[in-house]
Design an enzyme around this catalytic site. Structure first.
Site, mmCIF file in Angstrom:
data_model
loop_
_atom_site.group_PDB
_atom_site.id
_atom_site.type_symbol
_atom_site.label_atom_id
_atom_site.label_comp_id
_atom_site.label_asym_id
_atom_site.label_seq_id
_atom_site.Cartn_x
_atom_site.Cartn_y
_atom_site.Cartn_z
ATOM 1 C CE1 TYR A 51 -4.316 0.525 -0.320
ATOM 2 C CE2 TYR A 51 -4.403 -1.450 1.040
ATOM 3 C CZ TYR A 51 -5.022 -0.552 0.183
ATOM 4 O OH TYR A 51 -6.317 -0.727 -0.163
ATOM 5 C CD GLU A 53 -4.772 5.091 0.919
ATOM 6 O OE1 GLU A 53 -4.839 5.893 1.859
ATOM 7 O OE2 GLU A 53 -5.626 4.214 0.719
ATOM 8 C CG ASP A 197 -9.110 10.025 -23.847
ATOM 9 O OD1 ASP A 197 -8.140 9.268 -24.059
ATOM 10 O OD2 ASP A 197 -10.188 9.630 -23.369
ATOM 11 C CB THR A 223 -5.650 3.403 -21.472
ATOM 12 O OG1 THR A 223 -5.760 3.521 -22.888
ATOM 13 C CG2 THR A 223 -6.999 3.689 -20.838
ATOM 14 C CE LYS A 226 -8.295 1.836 -25.112
ATOM 15 N NZ LYS A 226 -8.412 2.693 -23.927
ATOM 16 N NE ARG A 232 -7.888 -3.839 -19.204
ATOM 17 C CZ ARG A 232 -8.243 -4.059 -20.481
ATOM 18 N NH1 ARG A 232 -7.693 -5.055 -21.150
ATOM 19 N NH2 ARG A 232 -9.126 -3.295 -21.071
HETATM 20 N N1 DSN Z 1 -13.141 0.627 -24.128
HETATM 21 C C1 DSN Z 1 -12.147 1.384 -24.836
HETATM 22 C C2 DSN Z 1 -12.160 1.098 -26.282
HETATM 23 O O1 DSN Z 1 -12.375 -0.045 -26.635
HETATM 24 O O2 DSN Z 1 -11.937 1.972 -27.091
HETATM 25 C C3 DSN Z 1 -12.244 2.829 -24.560
HETATM 26 O O3 DSN Z 1 -12.337 3.014 -23.193
#
Ligand code: DSN
Length: 415
Positions: A51, A53, A197, A223, A226, A232
Site C-alpha cells: 500500500y 497512498e 484523451d 490508458t 492499447k 491495464r
Molecule cells: N473501451 C475502450 C475502447 O475499446 O476503445 C475505450 O475506453
C-alpha cells in the site's frame, strides 16, 4: 503458472483457454494488444502486496523505500517520452483518469465540451449516461455528416456559443488524425482549458505516427494498454501549473492506494516504447491499417471517412446488408475478433448498430504485415457473406488459426 494450476485448476483452465483463443485468432479490436512477457512479469509481481497512498516522499504508509524510487522512475520516463512537464501514473484506468482531470480543473456544473459518443467520442467525454455528462453540464460536437471528419469550424462555432470551461478532444472510434493544434487555438480563443484523451493513439504519438497534443493541451490522458502495449492502467500528463490540482484529484480525490505492480509494468512499457523497434512497430500499425482498409474497399466494404490514417477502421456494413452485431458474431466464429460499433449518424441503436470497429495494433505485435492484412480482408469478406453459415465460418476459423500459428504473440507462452 504451476502454483495456480495446483491451487485453483478452474481459474488456471480458463486462463489457459483464453491464451489459446488469443493465439488462434486474429484480434482486431483496436484498443487491445499483446503486452510483452516483461510487462506481464511486472504486473504479476510482489508489488501487488504494498500500500502506498500518497506520492513519492509524501506517503501515508511507511515502508516506501523502493516504491518511491519506482514511482519516481516511472514518472520520469513518462515525462521524457511525451515531453510533458508533469505526469501522474496512478489512475486505475482511462475513465478514472478523465474523471480526475474534470474533478481537478472544472467546477461541478461548469460546461465541458467533447465529441459525442456515436461520433467516435468516449463515454467520459460528457456522454449523458456517464457521470461526466451529469455532474458537469455537457455540450457535444459531431463529425461532419458527409466527410465523417471533425469540422473544426463547427467546433469553434459551438465553443464560441457555449463558452465551455474545458474542451475535450480525442476519440475511441475516429480513423483520422486529430488536429490538436486547431483544438488548442479554439480553446485559447474561448478561454477554455484543453484536455486531449490519447488513449487510442499514445503508441502512435511516441512512435512518430501522429502529432502530439502535449504542446497545446492543459492535460493529456491515456490508458497504457492499447497502442502503448503496457498493462491495464492510465496516466495523466499535464502542464506544471495544473500538477497540484491533478495530483490531488487522483489522490485523495478519487482513488486510494496506487496499484504498484501496474506502475512498475507501465514503467517497463514506457522503456519499450522509447526504442527504435517501437517506432518501427508504430509505423507498421498504420501501414497495416491502410492495407486492410484498401483491401476492404476493393471488396465493396464502405468505410467511415473513406479510409484511415491511424490504427483504426470503422466499417459501415449497411451496404453488405448485415447489421454490425451479426457481422461481429460471424467474424468471431470465423476466428476474427472485432467489435460492433455505431457509425456517425447511425440510424440504429448503440446496442445494435450498423458498423464494425477494427484495428491493427495486436496483429502488428505478432509481426503480421500487408500480405496478412489482405488475407484477413478476404476472410472477413467471406465470413460476412456467409454470416449464419456455421460450417463456412468454422472452415474459415481453421484457416485463420493456421495462419496465426506462424506469428508468435508477445507474452503468450504458446508458440
Ligand atoms: N473501451 C475502450 C475502447 O475499446 O476503445 C475505450 O475506453
Amino acid at each position: 503458472m504451476e502454483e495456480l494450476r495446483k491451487s485453483d485448476p478452474e481459474i488456471y483452465d480458463l486462463i489457459g483457454k483464453e491464451e489459446r483463443y488469443e493465439f488462434d485468432s486474429v484480434r482486431l479490436i483496436p484498443s487491445e494488444n499483446y503486452a510483452s512477457a516483461a510487462v506481464l512479469e511486472a504486473t504479476g509481481s510482489i508489488l501487488t502486496n504494498k500500500y502506498s497512498e500518497g506520492y513519492p516522499g509524501r506517503r501515508y504508509y511507511e515502508g516506501q523505500r523502493y516504491i518511491d524510487t519506482l514511482e519516481s522512475l516511472v514518472i520520469d520516463r513518462a515525462k521524457a517520452l511525451f515531453g510533458a512537464e508533469h505526469a501522474n501514473v496512478q489512475p486505475y484506468s482511462g475513465s478514472p483518469a478523465n474523471l480526475a482531470v474534470y474533478f481537478g480543473l472544472v467546477k461541478p456544473g461548469d460546461t465541458i465540451m467533447g465529441m459525442a459518443l456515436p461520433m467516435g467520442g468516449h463515454l467520459t467525454h460528457g456522454w449523458n449516461v456517464s457521470i461526466t455528462g451529469t455532474f458537469w453540464r455537457s455540450v457535444q460536437y459531431n463529425v461532419d455528416r458527409e466527410t465523417h471528419r471533425i469540422d473544426y469550424d463547427a467546433v469553434r462555432d459551438l465553443a464560441r456559443r457555449e463558452r465551455p470551461r474545458m474542451i475535450v478532444c480525442g476519440a475511441t472510434a475516429y480513423p483520422r488524425k486529430i488536429d490538436f493544434k486547431a483544438f488548442g487555438e479554439i480553446a485559447k480563443e474561448v478561454g477554455a482549458l484543453l484536455l486531449a484523451d490519447i488513449a487510442h493513439i499514445a503508441g502512435l504519438i511516441v512512435g512518430g505516427q501522429h502529432p502530439s497534443p502535449v504542446p497545446y493541451a492543459d492535460a493529456v490522458t491515456t490508458t497504457t494498454h492499447k497502442t502503448l502495449r503496457g498493462p491495464r492502467g492510465a496516466m495523466i500528463l499535464c502542464r506544471g501549473e495544473h500538477a497540484d490540482a491533478i495530483d490531488k484529484a487522483v489522490f485523495p480525490g478519487l482513488q486510494g492506494g496506487p496499484h504498484n505492480h501496474t506502475t512498475a509494468a507501465i514503467g517497463v512499457a514506457l522503456k519499450e516504447a522509447a526504442t527504435p523497434e517501437f517506432r518501427d512497430y508504430a509505423a507498421q500499425i498504420v501501414r497495416n491499417a491502410k492495407a486492410l482498409a484498401e483491401e476492404l474497399l476493393a471488396r465493396g466494404f464502405s468505410l467511415v471517412s473513406g479510409g484511415t490514417d491511424n490504427h483504426l477502421i470503422l466499417v459501415d456494413l449497411t451496404s453488405k446488408k448485415v447489421i454490425g452485431k451479426k457481422g461481429a458474431k460471424a467474424l468471431d466464429a470465423a476466428g476474427i475478433v472485432c467489435n460492433y460499433n455505431t457509425v456517425p449518424y447511425d440510424p440504429r441503436k448503440p446496442f445494435s448498430p450498423s458498423g464494425l470497429r477494427l484495428g491493427t495494433p495486436a496483429v502488428t505485435s505478432r509481426g503480421m504485415r500487408e500480405p496478412e492484412m489482405k488475407q484477413i480482408a478476404k476472410w472477413m469478406d467471406e465470413a460476412i457473406a456467409q454470416a449464419g453459415d456455421e460450417a463456412a465460418l468454422k472452415r474459415i476459423s481453421g484457416e485463420v488459426a493456421e495462419m496465426c500459428h506462424h506469428f508468435p504473440a508477445p507474452g503468450l507462452s504458446i508458440r
